[in-house]
Design an enzyme around this catalytic site. Sequence first.
Site, short mmCIF file in Angstrom:
data_model
loop_
_atom_site.label_atom_id
_atom_site.label_comp_id
_atom_site.label_asym_id
_atom_site.label_seq_id
_atom_site.Cartn_x
_atom_site.Cartn_y
_atom_site.Cartn_z
N SER A 62 0.85 -1.19 0.00
CA SER A 62 0.00 0.00 0.00
C SER A 62 0.88 1.24 0.00
O SER A 62 2.03 1.19 0.47
CB SER A 62 -0.88 0.01 1.25
OG SER A 62 -1.52 1.26 1.41
N TYR A 75 -1.51 -0.66 10.13
CA TYR A 75 -1.65 -0.98 8.71
C TYR A 75 -0.40 -0.53 7.95
O TYR A 75 0.16 -1.29 7.15
CB TYR A 75 -2.90 -0.30 8.16
CG TYR A 75 -3.20 -0.59 6.71
CD1 TYR A 75 -3.75 -1.81 6.32
CD2 TYR A 75 -2.97 0.36 5.73
CE1 TYR A 75 -4.05 -2.07 5.00
CE2 TYR A 75 -3.27 0.11 4.40
CZ TYR A 75 -3.80 -1.11 4.04
OH TYR A 75 -4.09 -1.37 2.72
#
Length: 180
Positions: A62, A75
């Site tokens: 990501s 995350y």
Amino acid sequence: FGAPTVLAHVAAIMPTGTIVETSEDEWDIAFNVVVKGAYYLAREIVPLMRVAGGGSIIFMSSITGVVGLPGLAAYSAAKGALISLARAMAIDHAREGIRVNTISPGTIDSPMLHRFAASQKHPDATLKAFNEMYPRGRLGTIEEVANVFAFLASDQASFVSGANYMVDGAMSVKSEQPRL
């Protein structure tokens, strides 16, 4: 069908919060799904790819794993760890013909994004803000990310390993990072 030659690991969970706001359980879940999941899959597939004479392993990271984003400590850390794992594996398995790469999308118009927006106080305004913060003026699409997966899985990428492909409409090179 023979030995597998492509592995795509796209699992994710996105707990929100700073490092102080993130519980140990949330931290562990993020790392278990993202990093440990990749470890388990790769540990099983690498011997099979050796038999096949090589292959392509692609991990979904990501933009947060590269630049970090506020309120996504666990995350961001897990996705960053995935990039490092791929780079280490690329070196470890290069002579075996096994390529390992990551793809780091920015915000993609996806069910995950819509679930996140729905959890916010003003869902429509949240989606609008995401669109406006991108230099292209729009979110990425699932198809745009899938095209990079297809390339990395193909023989056209036979000399590509240890790379992290940013599929983020130039978001990662903006001088000012977004505040959500």
